[in-house]
Design a protein around this motif. Structure first.
Motif, PDB file in Angstrom:
ATOM      1  N   VAL A   1      47.385  45.695  35.749  1.00 21.32           N
ATOM      2  CA  VAL A   1      47.647  44.259  35.762  1.00 21.32           C
ATOM      3  C   VAL A   1      46.530  43.486  36.466  1.00 21.32           C
ATOM      4  O   VAL A   1      46.180  42.373  36.060  1.00 21.32           O
ATOM      5  N   LEU A   2      45.940  44.093  37.492  1.00 16.76           N
ATOM      6  CA  LEU A   2      44.922  43.405  38.293  1.00 16.76           C
ATOM      7  C   LEU A   2      43.502  43.821  37.926  1.00 16.76           C
ATOM      8  O   LEU A   2      42.561  43.605  38.696  1.00 16.76           O
ATOM      9  N   SER A   3      43.337  44.401  36.743  1.00 18.54           N
ATOM     10  CA  SER A   3      42.028  44.941  36.350  1.00 18.54           C
ATOM     11  C   SER A   3      40.950  43.871  36.234  1.00 18.54           C
ATOM     12  O   SER A   3      39.752  44.181  36.284  1.00 18.54           O
ATOM     13  N   ASP A   4      41.349  42.607  36.081  1.00 16.80           N
ATOM     14  CA  ASP A   4      40.360  41.530  35.956  1.00 16.80           C
ATOM     15  C   ASP A   4      39.806  41.075  37.300  1.00 16.80           C
ATOM     16  O   ASP A   4      38.843  40.303  37.343  1.00 16.80           O
ATOM     17  N   LEU A   5      40.378  41.538  38.405  1.00 14.80           N
ATOM     18  CA  LEU A   5      39.914  41.132  39.726  1.00 14.80           C
ATOM     19  C   LEU A   5      38.809  42.058  40.222  1.00 14.80           C
ATOM     20  O   LEU A   5      38.861  43.269  40.029  1.00 14.80           O
ATOM     21  N   ASN A   6      37.847  41.487  40.902  1.00 12.92           N
ATOM     22  CA  ASN A   6      36.736  42.261  41.458  1.00 12.92           C
ATOM     23  C   ASN A   6      37.112  42.763  42.849  1.00 12.92           C
ATOM     24  O   ASN A   6      36.582  42.319  43.873  1.00 12.92           O
ATOM     25  N   ILE A   7      38.056  43.702  42.871  1.00 11.44           N
ATOM     26  CA  ILE A   7      38.527  44.262  44.134  1.00 11.44           C
ATOM     27  C   ILE A   7      38.691  45.772  43.984  1.00 11.44           C
ATOM     28  O   ILE A   7      38.735  46.307  42.875  1.00 11.44           O
ATOM     29  N   THR A   8      38.768  46.442  45.129  1.00 15.55           N
ATOM     30  CA  THR A   8      39.074  47.872  45.148  1.00 15.55           C
ATOM     31  C   THR A   8      40.583  48.037  45.325  1.00 15.55           C
ATOM     32  O   THR A   8      41.187  47.383  46.173  1.00 15.55           O
ATOM     33  N   ILE A   9      41.200  48.867  44.500  1.00 15.75           N
ATOM     34  CA  ILE A   9      42.634  49.136  44.615  1.00 15.75           C
ATOM     35  C   ILE A   9      42.815  50.595  45.005  1.00 15.75           C
ATOM     36  O   ILE A   9      42.354  51.495  44.300  1.00 15.75           O
ATOM     37  N   GLU A  10      43.431  50.827  46.140  1.00 13.01           N
ATOM     38  CA  GLU A  10      43.638  52.178  46.643  1.00 13.01           C
ATOM     39  C   GLU A  10      45.132  52.438  46.813  1.00 13.01           C
ATOM     40  O   GLU A  10      45.893  51.527  47.161  1.00 13.01           O
TER      41      GLU A  10
END
Length: 395
Positions: free
Chosen positions: A49-58
């Motif tokens: 869902v958040l793939s468009d954000l330029n962030i790291t998801i851990e």
């Protein structure tokens, strides 16, 4: 600098999705060169869902041994407020410089619980943030409900003593600030809810529906349960909404939790099965989350919402919304948007007030749309006018 976002169970709650998205914009405004790390308890769904954000998801890595769970049960029985955290909290704390504690009702105690003279008040998030602060990390609260905590002195002191150590608490409405300052917490600042940053504004004159969001969690927190009595009564009320307005109903699920007691879609399906006019009900497409649901929501004359962020999602798009209140956050947010509580209906007042409030809103629709459009501009201007102040306070 690494800034960690932590505190929610997953963005299957569209309000949490909006908070994460808005928090990312906020962090980039305050810490322009930072790396944002969102710690997720639902890594596969959230990453998609958040793939468009330029962030790291851990992922939040669980650490649930039998010994820990038995010890925690004993601590709960004896009302001891130190527990084993059932996830690898050290990994999170050691890998960030600042923690932005986000979420919905994460620093609150439900009304049904607060009615007792004594009650459990331990909060794992308070415990986690206390450990982070002891390691020299800054903690900022953003987009979360803080309070109320009732009249049990031990519960109130527990939260006040803990939150007094936070760098600051960004409150999304004035009711919370008044409550916290009355209790002696002065690290509070008003700042608009992060969901107001997630706008699409795709106006359409092709209005078709009365949008309705109902939540099993709201009834559980307010009344203690959400059984067939409530379901049957809600079905009759929605039938009456159709009869009085002549407009089709759009059900808008806002939380798709794996827990049935927090799943709007399952709750609304059950309500529909009790309705006389079930053929007049359509479900909004929820496959694209908070942003995607805006497409069908834009076709609503108005939205009635138990989930506060569902109401905010409508208001973002200049659609009038009625807040079905079960907590302080809805009261404060309604007053923040409209200036008063005219379009606030308590869960215990639905039978008497909902229909008349819907009819009043329909009669004032053009004027309300102008007011909300103007208010959205004011909210956006407030954000940009005060972001420098926030940056100074963080230093």
């Amino acid at each position: 600098m690494r800034v960690g976002i932590f505190g929610i169970l997953g963005v299957y709650n569209f309000g949490c999705e909006a908070i994460v998205r808005g928090a990312c914009q906020f962090i980039k405004d305050v810490y322009p060169d930072s790396e944002i790390v969102y710690f997720s308890r639902s890594i596969q769904y959230d990453s998609k869902v958040l793939s468009d954000l330029n962030i790291t998801i851990e992922p939040v890595i669980e650490s649930k041994s039998i010994l820990k769970r038995i010890s925690n049960k004993a601590s709960q029985f004896f009302c001891y407020n130190k527990r084993f955290l059932l996830f690898d909290y050290k990994r999170i704390i050691d890998n960030v410089d600042v923690i932005v504690s986000v979420g919905g009702d994460i620093y609150t105690i439900p009304q049904k619980v607060r009615q007792n003279s004594r009650y459990q008040y331990y909060n794992y998030l308070v415990d986690f943030c206390d450990r982070a602060i002891s390691k020299g990390k800054q903690v900022v609260v953003y987009g979360a409900s803080v309070g109320p905590w009732g009249n049990y002195r031990k519960a109130v002191d527990y939260y006040v003593n803990a939150l007094n150590k936070y760098k600051f608490i960004l409150c999304r409405e004035e009711e919370t600030i008044k409550y916290l300052q009355k209790l002696g917490l002065h690290n509070t600042i008003f700042f608009p809810d992060p969901a107001f940053r997630i706008r699409k504004v795709n106006p359409t004159s092709d209005k078709k529906y009365i949008g309705i969001n109902l939540s099993p969690l709201s009834f559980k927190e307010f009344f203690g349960n959400y059984g067939n009595h409530y379901v049957n009564n809600l079905a009759k009320i929605i039938d009456l909404v159709y009869e009085k307005t002549g407009k089709r109903i759009l059900f808008i699920p806002h939380v798709l939790s794996p827990d049935e007691s927090d799943n709007d879609s399952l709750f609304l399906e059950k309500i529909k099965s009790y309705m006389q006019y079930a053929d007049k009900v359509l479900f909004a497409d929820t496959t694209r989350g908070f942003i995607g649901v805006k497409d069908m929501m834009s076709q609503c004359y108005l939205v009635v919402a138990a989930r506060m962020h569902c109401a905010v999602n409508a208001i973002d798009e200049n659609i009038p919304a009625i807040f079905l209140s079960y907590s302080q956050k809805s009261i404060g947010m309604c007053k923040y948007v409209y200036g008063d509580d005219t379009f606030l209906v308590g869960l215990d007042d639905i039978d008497d007030k909902l229909i008349e409030t819907i009819m009043a809103m329909l009669n004032q629709q053009d004027e309300l749309i102008r007011r909300i459009t103007s208010r959205n501009i004011e909210i956006e201007n407030y954000y940009y006018d005060n972001i420098e102040k926030i940056k100074e306070l963080i230093k």
